[in-house]
Design an enzyme around this catalytic site. Structure first.
Site, PDB file in Angstrom:
ATOM      1  N   GLY A  19       0.759  -1.146  -0.005  1.00  0.00           N
ATOM      2  CA  GLY A  19      -0.154   0.091   0.036  1.00  0.00           C
ATOM      3  C   GLY A  19       0.835   1.137   0.113  1.00  0.00           C
ATOM      4  N   GLY A  35      -0.340   4.830  -1.362  1.00  0.00           N
ATOM      5  CA  GLY A  35      -1.444   5.645  -0.507  1.00  0.00           C
ATOM      6  C   GLY A  35      -1.034   6.544   0.205  1.00  0.00           C
ATOM      7  N   PHE A  36      -2.003   7.368   0.883  1.00  0.00           N
ATOM      8  CA  PHE A  36      -1.668   8.499   1.644  1.00  0.00           C
ATOM      9  C   PHE A  36      -0.580   8.031   2.681  1.00  0.00           C
ATOM     10  CE2 PHE A  36      -3.790  10.908   5.673  1.00  0.00           C
ATOM     11  CZ  PHE A  36      -2.738  11.890   5.664  1.00  0.00           C
ATOM     12  N   LEU A  37      -0.779   7.160   3.661  1.00  0.00           N
ATOM     13  CA  LEU A  37       0.220   6.789   4.973  1.00  0.00           C
ATOM     14  C   LEU A  37       1.362   6.170   4.116  1.00  0.00           C
ATOM     15  CD1 LEU A  37       1.308   6.289   7.578  1.00  0.00           C
ATOM     16  CD2 LEU A  37      -0.169   4.513   7.929  1.00  0.00           C
ATOM     17  N   LYS A  51     -10.417  -5.813  10.294  1.00  0.00           N
ATOM     18  CA  LYS A  51      -9.099  -5.135  10.643  1.00  0.00           C
ATOM     19  C   LYS A  51      -8.649  -5.764  12.151  1.00  0.00           C
ATOM     20  CE  LYS A  51      -6.719  -2.480   9.081  1.00  0.00           C
ATOM     21  NZ  LYS A  51      -5.420  -2.606   8.122  1.00  0.00           N
TER      22      LYS A  51
END
Length: 420
Positions: free
Chosen positions: A71, A74-76, A219
């Site tokens: 990932g 993405g943002f993080l 999660k």
């Protein structure tokens, strides 16, 4: 009025200004379309490393490390890549696995001259996972799926968040990965009651009922799978050590969710973001750069002391604890927007939405109605929700590297110019 987040695979969805994600949980949204693309791209940063290396001297073997960020587009994920470059001189190789092309965040420092190797693919693709993990010491597992709204996509969240995480662990064991750092979320601890200065002891068990449908449960199950894999033997008789970081809602450069959705809602309401409730609820967002730094601290700590494995940690920074609406105010003002001068009554909005949700579900076999907001989002922004990082500081050595004033200054220009 607060509009709620839709399935983040849909680019036209309205996303709540109180987006409560954690990690970068849209990293795998396009896996069905691009999981088989094996394009590899190298992106090389310039300039030299200036970071003080004293933090690395405790373990002389912790050098020439290679990290995979699932990932990572993405943002993080992009913040993690940036902080790895500028603050982790021991990391000589950074790999990114993501269905989306990797683009460094503009305006953030890229001081480590080593390259980023990009693998275009999904965590649900075993072949691509193993290619991306070749020679890797640590995996920062950020990729995931978020789907909120009137009718969340439960099947896709389970496929990516749970089954995808299982694939990540299998690949780690086969490729002799030493450490797996999982991006969880504070949402796995949030039910229908306030959490004040929550810690790992007081929130050890999940709530009786999660506030949000689907996502926190997926999660939490993934987190349990990751922590349960701690100390498993790898293919060549090594040992995999795992831990989990429960990330807060984040703001910062590249944010497509939290502040950006509030700006988008204001833009759609003649420049006004409507408040709901008395604005007395206390909430603490976190700058994404500090969350990124927590992953590096966790990796270093786990390399020094493997007994830390099998645990979860909260990682808030020093962003002031305050009302969500108070926090978003300067970002509204820089766009020429404002908060409403009055607040809509919480009870009226919350119970009104509950009624509309009941009607929508009743009609869903015939026709699906997508509501502009959800009751759980309204409840969320009217709850006290904040956590303590004491354990992460004590055991992982995590202290924020960006002060709140500096963090906000770093991202004001992004929120001023971001396309809504």
């Amino acid at each position: 009025m607060i509009k709620s987040e839709r399935n983040l695979a849909d680019d036209n969805s309205n996303i709540a200004p109180v987006q409560h994600l954690i990690g970068d949980n849209t990293a795998d949204n396009k896996s069905n379309n691009s999981g088989n693309n094996t394009t590899i791209i190298n992106t090389v940063a310039s300039s030299s490393v200036t970071e003080n290396k004293s933090n690395n001297s405790r373990n002389n073997t912790f050098t020439n490390q290679s990290v995979l960020v699932t990932g990572g587009s993405g943002f993080l994920g992009r913040h993690i890549v940036s902080v790895l470059r500028s603050h982790a001189p021991e990391v000589k190789g950074i790999c990114v696995l993501d269905p989306r092309p990797f683009e460094p965040l503009s305006g953030l420092s890229d001081e480590n001259p080593e390259c980023v190797t990009y693998f275009q693919g999904s965590i649900t693709d075993p072949v691509m996972l193993r290619k991306a993990m070749e020679g890797v010491h640590s995996v920062y597992h950020i990729a995931g799926k978020i789907s909120f709204g009137t009718f969340p996509d439960f099947n896709e969240m389970n496929r990516i968040n749970i089954q995808g995480t299982e694939e990540v662990i299998k690949a780690c064991l086969e490729k002799d990965v030493c450490r797996l750092i999982f991006c969880s979320t504070v949402d796995v601890a949030i039910g229908y009651h306030d959490i004040i200065n929550g810690c790992e002891v007081t929130t050890a068990a999940p709530p009786i009922k999660f506030l949000f449908p689907g996502y926190p449960e997926s999660k939490h199950r993934a987190e349990c799978i990751v922590l349960g894999a701690n100390q498993q033997k790898t293919k060549n008789c090594g040992t995999l050590h795992t831990l989990s970081l429960r990330a807060n809602v984040m703001y910062g450069e590249g944010d497509p969710y939290y502040i950006t959705s509030g700006l988008r809602n204001a833009a759609g309401s003649n420049g006004t973001l409507y408040r709901v409730g008395a604005m007395a609820a206390k909430f603490q967002p976190v700058y994404a750069g500090n969350t990124a730094w927590a992953f590096i601290c966790a990796d270093r700590a786990l390399a020094r002391k493997s007994s830390l494995g099998g645990q979860f940690y909260y990682i808030p920074d020093d962003t002031p604890i305050q009302s969500t609406f108070n926090f978003i105010k300067p970002f509204l003002e820089i766009r020429g927007f404002k908060l409403s001068t009055f607040s809509l009554p919480y009870g009226l909005v919350y119970y009104g939405l509950l009624g509309l949700e009941w009607i929508a579900k009743l009609l869903s076999p015939i026709y699906r109605i997508t509501l502009p907001a959800e009751s759980y989002s309204i409840r969320y922004i009217n709850m006290d929700l904040y956590f303590s990082r004491e354990k992460a500081t004590r055991e992982l050595g995590f202290q924020p590297i960006f002060f709140p004033k500096d963090a906000i200054a770093r991202c004001l220009s992004y929120y001023r110019d971001v396309k809504l």
